[in-house]
Motif scaffolding. Structure first.
Motif, mmCIF file in Angstrom:
data_model
loop_
_atom_site.group_PDB
_atom_site.id
_atom_site.type_symbol
_atom_site.label_atom_id
_atom_site.label_comp_id
_atom_site.label_asym_id
_atom_site.label_seq_id
_atom_site.Cartn_x
_atom_site.Cartn_y
_atom_site.Cartn_z
ATOM 1 N N GLY A 8 36.812 41.303 33.079
ATOM 2 C CA GLY A 8 37.653 42.456 33.328
ATOM 3 C C GLY A 8 39.122 42.145 33.162
ATOM 4 N N PHE A 9 39.974 43.029 33.717
ATOM 5 C CA PHE A 9 41.409 42.824 33.619
ATOM 6 C C PHE A 9 42.061 43.183 34.952
ATOM 7 C CE2 PHE A 9 40.417 47.064 32.090
ATOM 8 C CZ PHE A 9 41.337 47.876 32.719
ATOM 9 N N PHE A 10 43.280 42.663 35.158
ATOM 10 C CA PHE A 10 43.972 42.769 36.432
ATOM 11 C C PHE A 10 45.411 43.217 36.202
ATOM 12 C CE2 PHE A 10 40.762 39.523 36.451
ATOM 13 C CZ PHE A 10 40.059 39.723 37.624
ATOM 14 N N LEU A 11 45.884 44.138 37.023
ATOM 15 C CA LEU A 11 47.266 44.602 36.952
ATOM 16 C C LEU A 11 48.066 43.974 38.083
ATOM 17 C CD1 LEU A 11 49.194 46.657 35.492
ATOM 18 C CD2 LEU A 11 48.751 48.172 37.434
ATOM 19 N N TYR A 12 49.231 43.376 37.727
ATOM 20 C CA TYR A 12 50.079 42.707 38.712
ATOM 21 C C TYR A 12 51.430 43.400 38.819
ATOM 22 C CZ TYR A 12 46.834 38.743 38.630
ATOM 23 O OH TYR A 12 45.722 37.946 38.724
ATOM 24 N N ASP A 13 52.012 43.336 40.000
ATOM 25 C CA ASP A 13 53.383 43.772 40.228
ATOM 26 C C ASP A 13 54.287 42.579 39.942
ATOM 27 O OD1 ASP A 13 55.933 44.215 41.523
ATOM 28 O OD2 ASP A 13 55.009 45.907 42.534
ATOM 29 N N ILE A 14 55.183 42.703 38.965
ATOM 30 C CA ILE A 14 56.025 41.575 38.569
ATOM 31 C C ILE A 14 56.959 41.158 39.692
ATOM 32 C CG2 ILE A 14 57.832 40.828 36.958
ATOM 33 C CD1 ILE A 14 56.563 42.611 34.867
ATOM 34 N N ALA A 15 57.492 42.123 40.431
ATOM 35 C CA ALA A 15 58.462 41.808 41.489
ATOM 36 C C ALA A 15 57.838 41.000 42.619
ATOM 37 C CB ALA A 15 59.073 43.099 42.036
ATOM 38 N N THR A 16 56.628 41.360 43.021
ATOM 39 C CA THR A 16 55.992 40.692 44.157
ATOM 40 C C THR A 16 54.986 39.622 43.723
ATOM 41 O OG1 THR A 16 54.198 42.325 44.275
ATOM 42 C CG2 THR A 16 56.218 42.811 45.502
ATOM 43 N N GLU A 17 54.621 39.630 42.433
ATOM 44 C CA GLU A 17 53.616 38.708 41.882
ATOM 45 C C GLU A 17 52.243 38.903 42.526
ATOM 46 O OE1 GLU A 17 54.996 34.702 42.029
ATOM 47 O OE2 GLU A 17 56.825 35.123 40.911
ATOM 48 N N LYS A 18 52.005 40.101 43.056
ATOM 49 C CA LYS A 18 50.730 40.396 43.696
ATOM 50 C C LYS A 18 49.863 41.259 42.785
ATOM 51 C CE LYS A 18 52.357 40.115 48.494
ATOM 52 N NZ LYS A 18 52.486 40.838 49.784
ATOM 53 N N ARG A 19 48.552 41.068 42.919
ATOM 54 C CA ARG A 19 47.613 41.879 42.166
ATOM 55 C C ARG A 19 47.561 43.274 42.769
ATOM 56 N NH1 ARG A 19 41.660 39.605 41.751
ATOM 57 N NH2 ARG A 19 42.814 37.913 40.721
ATOM 58 N N VAL A 20 47.709 44.285 41.920
ATOM 59 C CA VAL A 20 47.687 45.680 42.374
ATOM 60 C C VAL A 20 46.263 46.218 42.360
ATOM 61 C CG1 VAL A 20 48.580 48.005 41.955
ATOM 62 C CG2 VAL A 20 50.033 46.010 41.492
ATOM 63 N N TRP A 21 45.555 46.010 41.253
ATOM 64 C CA TRP A 21 44.163 46.435 41.161
ATOM 65 C C TRP A 21 43.494 45.696 40.021
ATOM 66 C CZ3 TRP A 21 43.444 48.529 36.363
ATOM 67 C CH2 TRP A 21 44.501 49.235 35.780
ATOM 68 N N GLN A 22 42.181 45.845 39.934
ATOM 69 C CA GLN A 22 41.427 45.210 38.872
ATOM 70 C C GLN A 22 40.286 46.102 38.428
ATOM 71 O OE1 GLN A 22 40.092 41.867 41.491
ATOM 72 N NE2 GLN A 22 38.100 42.227 40.513
ATOM 73 N N GLN A 23 39.889 45.937 37.175
ATOM 74 C CA GLN A 23 38.726 46.618 36.610
ATOM 75 C C GLN A 23 37.789 45.549 36.079
ATOM 76 O OE1 GLN A 23 37.513 49.633 36.148
ATOM 77 N NE2 GLN A 23 39.135 51.073 36.660
ATOM 78 N N ARG A 24 36.555 45.576 36.522
ATOM 79 C CA ARG A 24 35.599 44.553 36.091
ATOM 80 C C ARG A 24 34.837 45.011 34.853
ATOM 81 N NH1 ARG A 24 35.293 40.401 39.424
ATOM 82 N NH2 ARG A 24 36.077 40.592 41.541
ATOM 83 N N LEU A 25 35.591 45.376 33.833
ATOM 84 C CA LEU A 25 35.023 45.800 32.567
ATOM 85 C C LEU A 25 35.762 45.087 31.444
ATOM 86 C CD1 LEU A 25 34.760 49.659 33.182
ATOM 87 C CD2 LEU A 25 32.863 48.036 33.178
#
Length: 208
Positions: A8-25
């Protein structure tokens, strides 16, 4: 966005370096120019194109590419239109907000691996021709109102697999070995340069 192939793929917030959400596709991910939507190309049997909410990854709507293997996806300058080219030579264009199919154009009798929009929302396609023994691909320009080809067609190297268009200058950059830069719409090659063999991606950076 971090892409992990079949995981899948993962979306990150650049400012906080935290993962926002992910899709397991698995598949490919694209953003519209203003970050309002994420497009997920799920490379399954039906070649699903999903429009996602960038805030949480939830699905908004599905675009139907006609079960054809998709090469590339492009947005117009204001993010209102989205287009893709497929393995059977078709170019499909949708309204992003409504999911309405605007045009489905037969751009070539081979495949259509490259696609881009001009500043005035005309469509540029890169397509292969099965009967062309000279080993050339074709750049063509299309009117999206009636789906007709306009007076612009040039032959380029068969090694070209991707194009990028600068809507402000009218330059079309073609990948390949060598890569070539064309002045649009006057069919003039401006220069070429030796690229990495097998390179398939090109892009313009900033205002240059």
């Amino acid at each position: 966005v971090e892409h992990r192939g079949p995981f899948g793929f993962f979306l990150y917030d650049i400012a906080t370096e935290k993962r926002v959400w992910q899709q397991r596709l698995g598949g490919h991910v694209y953003f519209d120019p203003h970050g309002r939507f994420v497009v997920h190309h799920h490379m399954n049997a039906t070649q699903d194109l999903w429009l996602l909410n960038p805030a949480d990854g939830s699905r908004i709507r599905r675009m139907d590419p006609g079960h054809n293997f998709i090469w590339k996806i492009a947005f117009n300058c204001d993010g209102r239109l989205m287009a893709c080219g497929d393995i059977f030579g078709y170019a499909s264009v949708w309204e992003v907000e409504t999911g309405k199919l605007v045009q489905r154009i037969k751009a070539g009798n081979g495949s259509t691996p490259g696609i881009a929009f001009t500043r005035d929302d005309q469509l540029v396609t890169l397509s292969s021709e099965r009967e062309d023994r000279g080993g050339r691909h074709r750049l063509r320009l299309w009117d999206l109102v009636d789906g007709k080809q306009l007076d612009f067609r040039i032959g380029i190297l068969k090694t070209t697999g991707h194009i990028a268009l600068d809507p402000d200058t009218g330059h079309v950059l073609c990948s390949g070995d060598p890569a070539t830069l064309w002045q649009f719409p006057i069919r003039r090659e401006q220069w070429r340069f030796e690229a990495t063999k097998g390179g398939q991606s090109v892009a313009f950076l900033g205002d240059d």
